[in-house]
Each structure stands twice: as C-alpha cells, then as structure tokens.
Design a protein around this motif. Structure first.
Motif, PDB file in Angstrom:
ATOM      1  N   SER A 107       0.830  -1.208   0.000  1.00 25.96           N
ATOM      2  CA  SER A 107       0.000   0.000   0.000  1.00 25.96           C
ATOM      3  C   SER A 107       0.860   1.252   0.000  1.00 25.96           C
ATOM      4  N   GLU A 108       1.948   1.208   0.737  1.00 29.84           N
ATOM      5  CA  GLU A 108       2.833   2.363   0.838  1.00 29.84           C
ATOM      6  C   GLU A 108       3.514   2.666  -0.493  1.00 29.84           C
ATOM      7  N   VAL A 109       3.989   1.632  -1.191  1.00 35.86           N
ATOM      8  CA  VAL A 109       4.674   1.871  -2.462  1.00 35.86           C
ATOM      9  C   VAL A 109       3.688   2.325  -3.538  1.00 35.86           C
ATOM     10  N   LEU A 110       2.464   1.817  -3.481  1.00 33.10           N
ATOM     11  CA  LEU A 110       1.448   2.266  -4.435  1.00 33.10           C
ATOM     12  C   LEU A 110       1.039   3.707  -4.151  1.00 33.10           C
ATOM     13  N   ARG A 111       0.980   4.058  -2.869  1.00 31.51           N
ATOM     14  CA  ARG A 111       0.682   5.443  -2.503  1.00 31.51           C
ATOM     15  C   ARG A 111       1.783   6.368  -3.013  1.00 31.51           C
ATOM     16  N   ALA A 112       3.023   5.912  -2.908  1.00 32.19           N
ATOM     17  CA  ALA A 112       4.155   6.712  -3.383  1.00 32.19           C
ATOM     18  C   ALA A 112       4.113   6.889  -4.901  1.00 32.19           C
ATOM     19  N   SER A 113       3.614   5.864  -5.610  1.00 31.46           N
ATOM     20  CA  SER A 113       3.560   5.946  -7.076  1.00 31.46           C
ATOM     21  C   SER A 113       2.550   6.980  -7.546  1.00 31.46           C
ATOM     22  N   ARG A 114       1.565   7.268  -6.708  1.00 32.19           N
ATOM     23  CA  ARG A 114       0.535   8.253  -7.069  1.00 32.19           C
ATOM     24  C   ARG A 114       0.899   9.666  -6.603  1.00 32.19           C
ATOM     25  N   ALA A 115       2.025   9.763  -5.890  1.00 34.61           N
ATOM     26  CA  ALA A 115       2.442  11.064  -5.365  1.00 34.61           C
ATOM     27  C   ALA A 115       3.225  11.830  -6.435  1.00 34.61           C
ATOM     28  N   ILE A 116       2.572  12.115  -7.521  1.00 38.24           N
ATOM     29  CA  ILE A 116       3.195  12.873  -8.594  1.00 38.24           C
ATOM     30  C   ILE A 116       2.445  14.194  -8.756  1.00 38.24           C
ATOM     31  N   VAL A 117       3.057  15.081  -9.485  1.00 39.39           N
ATOM     32  CA  VAL A 117       2.413  16.366  -9.724  1.00 39.39           C
ATOM     33  C   VAL A 117       1.381  16.184 -10.842  1.00 39.39           C
ATOM     34  N   VAL A 118       0.117  16.109 -10.454  1.00 42.37           N
ATOM     35  CA  VAL A 118      -0.962  15.957 -11.421  1.00 42.37           C
ATOM     36  C   VAL A 118      -1.354  17.349 -11.916  1.00 42.37           C
ATOM     37  N   PRO A 119      -1.451  17.534 -13.235  1.00 45.70           N
ATOM     38  CA  PRO A 119      -1.886  18.841 -13.741  1.00 45.70           C
ATOM     39  C   PRO A 119      -3.188  19.269 -13.067  1.00 45.70           C
ATOM     40  N   PRO A 120      -3.347  20.558 -12.754  1.00 45.10           N
ATOM     41  CA  PRO A 120      -4.528  21.010 -12.014  1.00 45.10           C
ATOM     42  C   PRO A 120      -5.850  20.697 -12.699  1.00 45.10           C
ATOM     43  N   GLU A 121      -5.818  20.547 -14.039  1.00 39.62           N
ATOM     44  CA  GLU A 121      -7.061  20.291 -14.764  1.00 39.62           C
ATOM     45  C   GLU A 121      -7.329  18.802 -14.942  1.00 39.62           C
ATOM     46  N   ALA A 122      -6.447  17.922 -14.414  1.00 37.65           N
ATOM     47  CA  ALA A 122      -6.573  16.478 -14.631  1.00 37.65           C
ATOM     48  C   ALA A 122      -6.884  15.755 -13.326  1.00 37.65           C
TER      49      ALA A 122
END
Length: 404
Positions: A107-122
């Motif tokens: 769960s921790e590594v998957l959470r880290a994979s989603r910790a990216i800069v998502v464009p504000p409109e996406a």
C-alpha cells in the motif's frame, strides 16, 4: 442475496446500466440491463448534464425493473476521447526489523507511485500495476511474503480532465444514484472480453464505439497502457451523410443494415433503397458504394490505433494479436480489414457472463458496462484482500514479537 454491483456507461450513442449479483465462488450473474439513447454527450464527454441524466434515469429504470430491485449506488466506466496513460514509479524501503514484505508495504509503495504532480485540470481515474521490483528483481506481480530491503512499483496512471469525471458524477447524482467509484472503460472492457491467456501473453483491445475509439494493451494479466481519440463509428456515418446526401439517422441505419468494411467483398449488382428527403422519391444505390465510403474511414481509424500502439513501443508485446469490441466491431468484414492493417490475428470480443437477461447483454456494445460491473467487483475484492493481508501480517508480527 450476495453482493450487488451496478455499472454505468454513458456513451455518445447510448447510455447503458447493468446490475449483477456476485454469488458463491465469486461467480457474477447479470440480473438486469437497461439502455437508452444518449443526448448531451459528444465523443464520450457530457456537454449537457440535464439531457444526459434523462438517459441515465431511463436506462436505470429498465435495469431495475428487469432485476426486480432498486439500486442506490453505481460504478462508472470512464471513457471519452481524452484518456491518457502516465508512467509513474513508487519506491519504499522495507524496515530492517521486518523479515518479509507485507500488504502495508505494498500500500505504501502504491501510494508513493501516485504522489506525482498531477496537472490542475486532470484527475486520476484508474491505475494499473505493471510490475513490482524487489531489490532490482522485476516481473513480480504479488510481492507480499517476499524478502527484500527495497521495493518499487511500476505503475500506469490513467487520467482524464477533471471536468469529465465531475460531469459524470453530477449526471449520476441528478439521476438519484450515488457514484461509488470509477475505472477506465477500456480496463473493464478487457475484463469482460479477454481470455486469461490473451491478457497474460499480450494483446491489444480496441473498443470502437460511436464517438470514441479506446485502446488498451494488456500483458501479464493486466492493463499496462491506454489511449483514446475522437474518431469512431459516428465518423463513418457522417461520411455517409455527405456521400449519400442523407440525414444522419438514415445513414446510420444503412450502415448497420448493409455496410461492409471491405469494398471488394460486396457484389457489384447488389442495390439498396435510400429513403427520399422532404417527400422526394426513394432512390437506389449500389451496396458496393456504401463500402466504398466506409472502408477508407475505418482503415484510417485502425491505422491511428496501430500508430498509437507503435509510438508507445508496445507492438512487440502483442503475442495474442488484437481483439475488437464496441458497437462498430459488428461491421461486416472489419476483422478482415483489421488483419490487413495490423498484420496480426484479430477477433471480435463480447462479454461472457451468466444471467437470465437478453442476449443483447452479450454483444460487443455491452462490453463497457459489463466491464464496469466487473471492475467494481475487482476493486471491492482488492480492498478486502489488502485488509485481510494487513491483518494477517499484523497478527504474525505480534506473535513473533511475543516470542522474542
């Protein structure tokens, strides 16, 4: 009664609802389906929530009547012409006092994979794990129980503009149902149409609907990449309205009844009657001429799919070839045309699911909504499994600590 799942697919041509019950052994059985003509939807994107809501309400009412139950929540298939895949990688260190990798670490590594800069409109609507890597050892699908000090997750994040998801949710709410999650339409379609062997050794699923074409590449049993664009069956119909000087609805009916994806496969002496406009007399046209209009547009759409797969560097992974689904996949000779374009084996795919419902539910048009039901079940079980594993490893850890 076992768990009930409800899927919703708001497409450009029609809106579909499927209600299914998961019985013992995780066997899914359809209880009811509903379909209504969509309005206020262009290329899979809602442009008028009030009009779109009416179709959702009508399809939902039919599905509830067939199933004999009333539903409150729905799982949404997210399509449209702006779905994109973004690669991401999560990394986590395994605690030194821990012998094996646990569900909490995953769960921790998957959470880290989603910790990216998502464009504000996406917004992220779905994610797929391509592989786990433990101490530089790749190709791992389930690392729980393995030993290691460093774990990585190679993940594909599927995104759409934030407005797409907000309009889907708002439309469902206007119809009186609560959105209870979502997944990319192509992800669910794969669950509904692909065989385990195809998904394991590598296959491309191409869902050609009315307003959009969606592509997904599956390998090692999971979706690894997805893409969509706004050319599909409707584009073919519009060409026919120009070439035959017909209203859209008349051209669509001709396409469905007499169309072919390959001109040379149609006998030259076959004629079809075209209705007159504004009181004019009906006229006849060679059926071969219909194929003359249809073939180049379909070939263009398929070529766009091929180019997208090649540009993503995934053509070499398609050991099982191509599976076509969606309403346009019912076009006569489209498999032959696709094999010519892709130069690999092609078949048409449709949902294979039990249930005392009309056969329509097992046609390519229903791949998306049946896939939404399967996606909802899959998400539910993954959450349950994660919680069970987390609890199991917690108990093992406590037992071990008591012993030392």
């Amino acid at each position: 009664m076992q768990e009930i799942y409800v899927g919703l697919d708001i497409g450009s041509h029609s809106t579909k609802v499927a209600i299914a019950e998961e019985r013992l052994g995780n066997n899914m059985e359809l209880l009811g389906i509903g379909e209504a003509r969509s309005e206020g939807v262009i290329r899979g994107n809602i442009v008028n929530t009030e009009k779109a809501q009416k179709a959702v309400s009508a399809a939902l009412a039919d599905a509830e009547k067939m199933a004999g139950i009333e539903v409150k929540e729905v799982f949404i298939a997210v399509g449209g012409d702006r779905l994109r895949t973004f690669a991401s990688r999560g990394v986590t260190a395994i605690p030194r006092d821990q012998d094996v990798i646990t569900a909490t670490d995953v769960s921790e590594v998957l959470r880290a994979s989603r910790a990216i800069v998502v464009p504000p409109e996406a917004v992220i609507v779905d994610s797929v794990v391509r592989e786990f890597i433990v101490d530089k050892q790749g190709g791992i699908t389930d690392p729980v129980g393995m030993s290691g000090v460093r774990m990585e997750a190679d993940v594909g994040l599927l995104m759409v503009p934030k407005s797409v998801l907000m309009n889907l949710d708002r439309t469902a709410e206007r119809a009186g149902i609560i959105p209870d999650g979502q997944a990319a339409l192509i992800h669910g379609s794969g669950m509904a149409t692909l065989t385990p062997d195809e998904a394991e050794i590598g296959v491309a699923l191409i869902d050609i609907g009315c307003g959009t074409t969606e592509i997904g590449v599956f390998t090692r049993g999971t979706l690894i990449w997805a893409y969509s664009f706004g050319y599909a069956g409707e584009s073919v119909t519009k060409d026919m309205t120009v070439g035959l000087q017909l209203p859209f609805e008349s051209a669509e009916q001709l396409k469905v009844d007499f169309g072919s994806a390959i001109e040379k496969n149609v006998q030259g002496e076959e004629f079809v009657s075209i209705p007159g406009i504004g009181g004019r007399q009906a006229r006849s046209v060679e059926r071969k001429f219909l194929a003359h209009i249809i073939e180049p547009r379909l070939e263009e759409i398929l070529t766009l799919c091929k180019d997208a797969i090649f540009e993503a560097g995934l053509a070499s992974k398609l050991s099982a070839g191509i599976v076509m689904t969606g309403g346009t996949s019912l076009m006569r000779d489209i498999v032959q045309l696709s094999e010519r374009v892709f130069e690999m084996p092609v078949r048409t795919g449709a949902p294979n699911i039990a249930g005392d419902v009309p056969d329509l539910a097992r046609t390519p048009q229903f791949s998306g909504v049946v896939g939404a039901v399967l996606s909802a079940s899959d998400k539910h079980h993954r959450i349950e499994m994660s919680e069970e594993k987390r609890g199991m490893w917690s108990k093992i850890r406590k037992w071990f600590l008591r012993k030392i």
